[in-house]
Design a protein around this motif. Structure first.
Motif, short mmCIF file in Angstrom:
data_model
loop_
_atom_site.label_atom_id
_atom_site.label_comp_id
_atom_site.label_asym_id
_atom_site.label_seq_id
_atom_site.Cartn_x
_atom_site.Cartn_y
_atom_site.Cartn_z
N VAL A 79 3.86 -3.33 -10.41
CA VAL A 79 4.05 -4.65 -9.79
C VAL A 79 3.36 -4.70 -8.43
O VAL A 79 2.70 -5.68 -8.08
CB VAL A 79 5.55 -4.98 -9.66
CG1 VAL A 79 5.78 -6.20 -8.78
CG2 VAL A 79 6.16 -5.20 -11.04
N ALA A 80 3.47 -3.62 -7.64
CA ALA A 80 2.83 -3.57 -6.33
C ALA A 80 1.32 -3.66 -6.45
O ALA A 80 0.66 -4.33 -5.66
CB ALA A 80 3.24 -2.30 -5.59
N LEU A 111 0.83 -1.21 0.00
CA LEU A 111 0.00 0.00 0.00
C LEU A 111 0.86 1.26 0.00
O LEU A 111 0.54 2.24 -0.68
CB LEU A 111 -0.94 0.00 1.21
CG LEU A 111 -2.14 -0.94 1.10
CD1 LEU A 111 -2.85 -1.04 2.44
CD2 LEU A 111 -3.09 -0.47 0.02
N VAL A 112 1.95 1.24 0.74
CA VAL A 112 2.86 2.39 0.74
C VAL A 112 3.48 2.57 -0.64
O VAL A 112 3.63 3.70 -1.13
CB VAL A 112 3.95 2.23 1.83
CG1 VAL A 112 5.07 3.22 1.63
CG2 VAL A 112 3.34 2.39 3.20
N LEU A 113 3.85 1.47 -1.29
CA LEU A 113 4.43 1.57 -2.63
C LEU A 113 3.42 2.14 -3.64
O LEU A 113 3.78 2.92 -4.52
CB LEU A 113 4.92 0.20 -3.11
CG LEU A 113 6.18 -0.33 -2.43
CD1 LEU A 113 6.45 -1.76 -2.88
CD2 LEU A 113 7.37 0.56 -2.72
N VAL A 114 2.16 1.75 -3.50
CA VAL A 114 1.15 2.21 -4.44
C VAL A 114 0.72 3.65 -4.16
O VAL A 114 0.63 4.47 -5.07
CB VAL A 114 -0.08 1.26 -4.42
CG1 VAL A 114 -1.23 1.83 -5.22
CG2 VAL A 114 0.32 -0.11 -4.95
N PHE A 115 0.45 3.98 -2.90
CA PHE A 115 -0.13 5.27 -2.57
C PHE A 115 0.87 6.27 -1.98
O PHE A 115 0.54 7.44 -1.82
CB PHE A 115 -1.30 5.10 -1.59
CG PHE A 115 -2.44 4.34 -2.18
CD1 PHE A 115 -3.23 4.91 -3.15
CD2 PHE A 115 -2.72 3.04 -1.77
CE1 PHE A 115 -4.29 4.21 -3.71
CE2 PHE A 115 -3.78 2.34 -2.32
CZ PHE A 115 -4.56 2.92 -3.29
N GLY A 116 2.08 5.82 -1.65
CA GLY A 116 3.07 6.72 -1.09
C GLY A 116 3.64 7.66 -2.14
O GLY A 116 3.52 7.46 -3.34
N VAL A 126 -0.40 -5.15 -8.87
CA VAL A 126 -0.74 -6.53 -9.25
C VAL A 126 -0.66 -7.45 -8.04
O VAL A 126 -1.55 -8.27 -7.80
CB VAL A 126 0.17 -7.02 -10.40
CG1 VAL A 126 0.03 -8.51 -10.62
CG2 VAL A 126 -0.13 -6.26 -11.68
N LEU A 127 0.43 -7.33 -7.26
CA LEU A 127 0.58 -8.17 -6.07
C LEU A 127 -0.51 -7.88 -5.04
O LEU A 127 -1.07 -8.81 -4.45
CB LEU A 127 1.96 -7.95 -5.44
CG LEU A 127 3.15 -8.53 -6.19
CD1 LEU A 127 4.45 -8.12 -5.52
CD2 LEU A 127 3.05 -10.04 -6.28
N LEU A 128 -0.82 -6.63 -4.83
CA LEU A 128 -1.86 -6.25 -3.87
C LEU A 128 -3.22 -6.81 -4.30
O LEU A 128 -3.95 -7.38 -3.47
CB LEU A 128 -1.92 -4.73 -3.76
CG LEU A 128 -2.69 -4.14 -2.59
CD1 LEU A 128 -2.11 -4.61 -1.27
CD2 LEU A 128 -2.65 -2.62 -2.66
N PHE A 129 -3.55 -6.70 -5.57
CA PHE A 129 -4.80 -7.26 -6.09
C PHE A 129 -4.81 -8.78 -5.93
O PHE A 129 -5.82 -9.36 -5.52
CB PHE A 129 -5.00 -6.87 -7.55
CG PHE A 129 -6.23 -7.45 -8.15
CD1 PHE A 129 -7.49 -6.92 -7.85
CD2 PHE A 129 -6.16 -8.54 -9.01
CE1 PHE A 129 -8.63 -7.46 -8.40
CE2 PHE A 129 -7.30 -9.09 -9.55
CZ PHE A 129 -8.54 -8.55 -9.25
N GLY A 130 -3.69 -9.43 -6.24
CA GLY A 130 -3.60 -10.88 -6.12
C GLY A 130 -3.75 -11.36 -4.69
O GLY A 130 -4.49 -12.32 -4.41
N PHE A 131 -3.07 -10.69 -3.75
CA PHE A 131 -3.18 -11.07 -2.34
C PHE A 131 -4.60 -10.85 -1.82
O PHE A 131 -5.14 -11.68 -1.10
CB PHE A 131 -2.18 -10.30 -1.48
CG PHE A 131 -0.75 -10.73 -1.65
CD1 PHE A 131 -0.43 -12.04 -1.94
CD2 PHE A 131 0.27 -9.82 -1.52
CE1 PHE A 131 0.88 -12.45 -2.10
CE2 PHE A 131 1.59 -10.20 -1.68
CZ PHE A 131 1.90 -11.53 -1.97
N ALA A 132 -5.21 -9.73 -2.18
CA ALA A 132 -6.57 -9.44 -1.73
C ALA A 132 -7.55 -10.47 -2.28
O ALA A 132 -8.43 -10.96 -1.56
CB ALA A 132 -6.98 -8.03 -2.14
N THR A 133 -7.40 -10.82 -3.54
CA THR A 133 -8.27 -11.82 -4.17
C THR A 133 -8.10 -13.17 -3.48
O THR A 133 -9.08 -13.86 -3.18
CB THR A 133 -7.97 -11.95 -5.67
OG1 THR A 133 -8.14 -10.67 -6.28
CG2 THR A 133 -8.87 -12.97 -6.33
#
Length: 119
Positions: free
Chosen positions: A33-34, A11-16, A36-43
């Protein structure tokens, strides 16, 4: 805790906001990349919660939704409290009052071993 740490980092990488690096192409790639990973982990987390009932850990694959400490001289042979966990209503009814008078809620993390684990 590990999942929360990874999610927080992503989240820091995406919104920071970037204050030092001036290579914006690299920054866009890292953010992509962050995301994609965040979406994958949440899913994965949402699917895991919807598929598995009763809930279970990723590491300890024993599903249960009810944990208590029970003291019963007849069943356990001593007067100390033993950890019991159940995943079905029949099991819960068997370890709850009025059948078990000495049954108290317990934090599952405080149980070193489970005397009864009915799944």
């Amino acid at each position: 805790h590990m999942g929360g740490g990874v999610a927080g980092l992503l989240l820091v990488l995406v919104f920071g906001r970037n204050l030092t690096i001036k290579t914006y192409d690299l920054e866009r790639q890292v953010i992509r990349v962050a995301k994609v990973l965040l979406f994958g982990f949440a899913t994965f987390c949402i699917c895991w919660a919807l598929i598995n009932w009763p809930p279970m850990d990723l590491i300890e694959q024993v599903p249960y939704c009810w944990a208590r400490e029970v003291s019963n001289q007849t069943i356990f042979g001593d007067g100390t409290f033993h950890c019991v966990r159940c995943s079905e209503s029949d099991c819960i009814a068997g370890w709850s009052p009025p059948l078990q008078n000495d049954s108290v809620p317990v934090n599952p993390r405080s149980c070193d071993s489970w005397a009864v684990s009915e799944t």
